[in-house]
Write a protein that holds these residues in place. Structure first.
Motif, short mmCIF file in Angstrom:
data_model
loop_
_atom_site.label_atom_id
_atom_site.label_comp_id
_atom_site.label_asym_id
_atom_site.label_seq_id
_atom_site.Cartn_x
_atom_site.Cartn_y
_atom_site.Cartn_z
N GLN A 191 0.82 -1.21 0.00
CA GLN A 191 0.00 0.00 0.00
C GLN A 191 0.86 1.26 0.00
O GLN A 191 0.55 2.24 -0.68
CB GLN A 191 -0.93 -0.01 1.21
CG GLN A 191 -2.03 -1.08 1.12
CD GLN A 191 -2.84 -1.18 2.39
OE1 GLN A 191 -2.33 -0.93 3.49
NE2 GLN A 191 -4.11 -1.54 2.26
N VAL A 192 1.93 1.24 0.78
CA VAL A 192 2.84 2.39 0.81
C VAL A 192 3.53 2.55 -0.54
O VAL A 192 3.69 3.66 -1.06
CB VAL A 192 3.87 2.23 1.94
CG1 VAL A 192 4.92 3.34 1.88
CG2 VAL A 192 3.18 2.22 3.30
N ALA A 193 3.95 1.43 -1.12
CA ALA A 193 4.64 1.49 -2.41
C ALA A 193 3.73 2.06 -3.50
O ALA A 193 4.20 2.76 -4.41
CB ALA A 193 5.14 0.11 -2.80
N ARG A 194 2.43 1.77 -3.42
CA ARG A 194 1.50 2.30 -4.43
C ARG A 194 1.46 3.81 -4.41
O ARG A 194 1.32 4.46 -5.46
CB ARG A 194 0.11 1.72 -4.18
CG ARG A 194 -0.04 0.26 -4.57
CD ARG A 194 -1.40 -0.26 -4.19
NE ARG A 194 -1.54 -1.67 -4.53
CZ ARG A 194 -2.57 -2.43 -4.14
NH1 ARG A 194 -3.56 -1.89 -3.41
NH2 ARG A 194 -2.62 -3.71 -4.48
N LEU A 195 1.55 4.40 -3.21
CA LEU A 195 1.54 5.85 -3.12
C LEU A 195 2.74 6.45 -3.86
O LEU A 195 2.62 7.44 -4.59
CB LEU A 195 1.54 6.28 -1.65
CG LEU A 195 0.34 5.83 -0.82
CD1 LEU A 195 0.52 6.24 0.63
CD2 LEU A 195 -0.95 6.43 -1.38
N PHE A 196 3.92 5.85 -3.64
CA PHE A 196 5.12 6.36 -4.29
C PHE A 196 5.09 6.13 -5.80
O PHE A 196 5.45 7.02 -6.58
CB PHE A 196 6.36 5.70 -3.67
CG PHE A 196 6.73 6.23 -2.33
CD1 PHE A 196 7.54 7.34 -2.20
CD2 PHE A 196 6.25 5.63 -1.18
CE1 PHE A 196 7.89 7.83 -0.96
CE2 PHE A 196 6.59 6.11 0.07
CZ PHE A 196 7.41 7.22 0.19
N GLN A 197 4.69 4.94 -6.19
CA GLN A 197 4.75 4.63 -7.62
C GLN A 197 3.72 5.45 -8.41
O GLN A 197 3.96 5.80 -9.56
CB GLN A 197 4.55 3.14 -7.86
CG GLN A 197 3.15 2.63 -7.65
CD GLN A 197 3.05 1.12 -7.82
OE1 GLN A 197 3.95 0.39 -7.43
NE2 GLN A 197 1.94 0.65 -8.38
N ARG A 198 2.59 5.80 -7.79
CA ARG A 198 1.62 6.64 -8.48
C ARG A 198 2.18 8.05 -8.69
O ARG A 198 2.03 8.63 -9.77
CB ARG A 198 0.32 6.70 -7.69
CG ARG A 198 -0.77 7.51 -8.38
CD ARG A 198 -2.07 7.43 -7.61
NE ARG A 198 -1.93 7.99 -6.26
CZ ARG A 198 -2.92 7.99 -5.36
NH1 ARG A 198 -4.09 7.44 -5.65
NH2 ARG A 198 -2.71 8.51 -4.17
N ARG A 199 2.84 8.58 -7.65
CA ARG A 199 3.42 9.91 -7.78
C ARG A 199 4.53 9.93 -8.83
O ARG A 199 4.62 10.84 -9.66
CB ARG A 199 3.98 10.34 -6.42
CG ARG A 199 4.63 11.70 -6.39
CD ARG A 199 3.62 12.80 -6.55
NE ARG A 199 3.52 13.30 -7.92
CZ ARG A 199 2.63 14.16 -8.32
NH1 ARG A 199 1.70 14.60 -7.50
NH2 ARG A 199 2.63 14.59 -9.56
N ILE A 200 5.37 8.91 -8.82
CA ILE A 200 6.47 8.83 -9.78
C ILE A 200 5.93 8.60 -11.18
O ILE A 200 6.46 9.13 -12.17
CB ILE A 200 7.46 7.72 -9.36
CG1 ILE A 200 8.20 8.16 -8.09
CG2 ILE A 200 8.46 7.42 -10.47
CD1 ILE A 200 9.14 7.11 -7.53
N ALA A 201 4.86 7.82 -11.32
CA ALA A 201 4.27 7.58 -12.64
C ALA A 201 3.73 8.88 -13.23
O ALA A 201 3.90 9.15 -14.43
CB ALA A 201 3.16 6.54 -12.54
N LEU A 202 3.09 9.70 -12.40
CA LEU A 202 2.58 10.99 -12.89
C LEU A 202 3.73 11.91 -13.30
O LEU A 202 3.65 12.60 -14.33
CB LEU A 202 1.73 11.65 -11.81
CG LEU A 202 0.40 10.95 -11.48
CD1 LEU A 202 -0.30 11.64 -10.32
CD2 LEU A 202 -0.51 10.93 -12.71
N ASP A 203 4.81 11.92 -12.50
CA ASP A 203 5.97 12.74 -12.87
C ASP A 203 6.59 12.25 -14.17
O ASP A 203 7.00 13.04 -15.03
CB ASP A 203 7.01 12.69 -11.74
CG ASP A 203 6.55 13.43 -10.50
OD1 ASP A 203 5.58 14.21 -10.60
OD2 ASP A 203 7.13 13.22 -9.42
N ALA A 204 6.67 10.92 -14.33
CA ALA A 204 7.25 10.36 -15.55
C ALA A 204 6.38 10.65 -16.76
O ALA A 204 6.87 10.92 -17.86
CB ALA A 204 7.43 8.85 -15.39
N LEU A 205 5.05 10.63 -16.57
CA LEU A 205 4.14 10.95 -17.66
C LEU A 205 4.30 12.40 -18.10
O LEU A 205 4.37 12.70 -19.31
CB LEU A 205 2.70 10.68 -17.24
CG LEU A 205 1.61 10.99 -18.28
CD1 LEU A 205 1.81 10.13 -19.53
CD2 LEU A 205 0.22 10.77 -17.68
#
Length: 274
Positions: A191-205
């Protein structure tokens, strides 16, 4: 991180476009000259030159595997030589060889030596040139540049992954106390990892779209400049629709790569924290 990824994507798209454009140029070069030969009748006497040219045409048209034979006319020869000799360079008694273009089937191209012997038998002044042989160094250079472009794309992908790893670790260290509170409240590592990966995915997009737009504008400007040159060789290095689709897919691949790398990095780091 979004702007770093934008720079990475900008360079990746340019390198990929270079590789795809060179691939198109190599294919066009193979189609145009892969099985083509040129016959030159190098004879100073115009009467004998004309007789040998007609004899060579008759022999070529009767050879098996010869797909087309075309004699280059005087006007076309003048247009080809004008850049070097000038507008009035052909008005004198300068002897111009007769030129014949021959398109061969692959089987006939393999028997080029026998075709050369048949032509020189009726036209002693004839010289049969293998276009692919003359352009072999250029084809080798294009292949080397394609490999270089592919290596640059792979290096940029590796650099992007390393950037995501560093950003994920820095973000994890920044929010370490918050993560500990989330764990005490019952949150799992996933659950914690999902928070980080969503933020990083938006930055990468965001970075991927910015990099793609900037690279596309540069490619359009370069394409317009190349088109203005009027060079057939440079003009063949264009990007078809499929190549543009590959370039547009690169930001999507970048988002997927950043998400996977961020998830793996965060989960591994969280496992060490506990």
């Amino acid at each position: 991180m979004p702007w770093v990824i934008a720079i990475m994507m900008f360079l990746t798209v340019l390198a990929a476009a270079a590789g795809l454009g060179l691939g198109t140029a190599a294919s066009s070069l193979d189609e145009d000259t892969g099985t083509r030969a040129t016959v030159q009748i190098v004879e100073p006497n115009p009467d004998r030159r004309e007789a040998q040219a007609r004899a060579a045409l008759a022999v070529l048209e009767g050879q098996e595997g010869v797909e087309s034979v075309r004699r280059i006319g005087s006007e076309e020869m003048e247009a080809l030589l004008e850049p070097w000799l000038g507008p009035g360079g052909l008005e004198g008694d300068l002897p111009i060889p007769a030129m014949i273009e021959v398109d061969l089937s692959p089987a006939a191209y393999a028997r080029l030596e026998s075709l050369r012997a048949a032509v020189t038998e009726v036209a002693p002044s004839a010289r049969v040139d293998d276009n692919a042989q003359w352009l072999a160094p250029l084809a080798g250079l294009i292949r080397a540049l394609r490999w270089l472009a592919g290596a640059l794309v792979l290096l940029m992908i590796g650099a992007t992954a390393a950037t995501v790893v560093l950003a994920a670790r820095a973000s994890l260290d920044t929010h370490r106390s918050t993560i500990e509170v989330l764990h005490l409240m019952g949150a799992t590592d996933v659950q914690v990892a999902r928070l980080f990966q969503r933020r990083i995915a938006l930055d990468a997009l965001f970075g991927g779209i910015v990099g793609l737009i900037a690279a596309s504008l540069v490619l359009l400007v370069i394409g317009a400049r190349v088109g203005a040159l009027g060079s057939d060789l440079l003009g063949s290095a264009h990007l078809p629709v499929l190549s543009w689709a590959v370039l547009v897919a690169l930001p999507v691949f970048g988002v997927a790569l950043a998400t996977v790398v961020a998830r793996a990095t965060i989960l591994r780091a969280l496992g060490r924290m506990l």
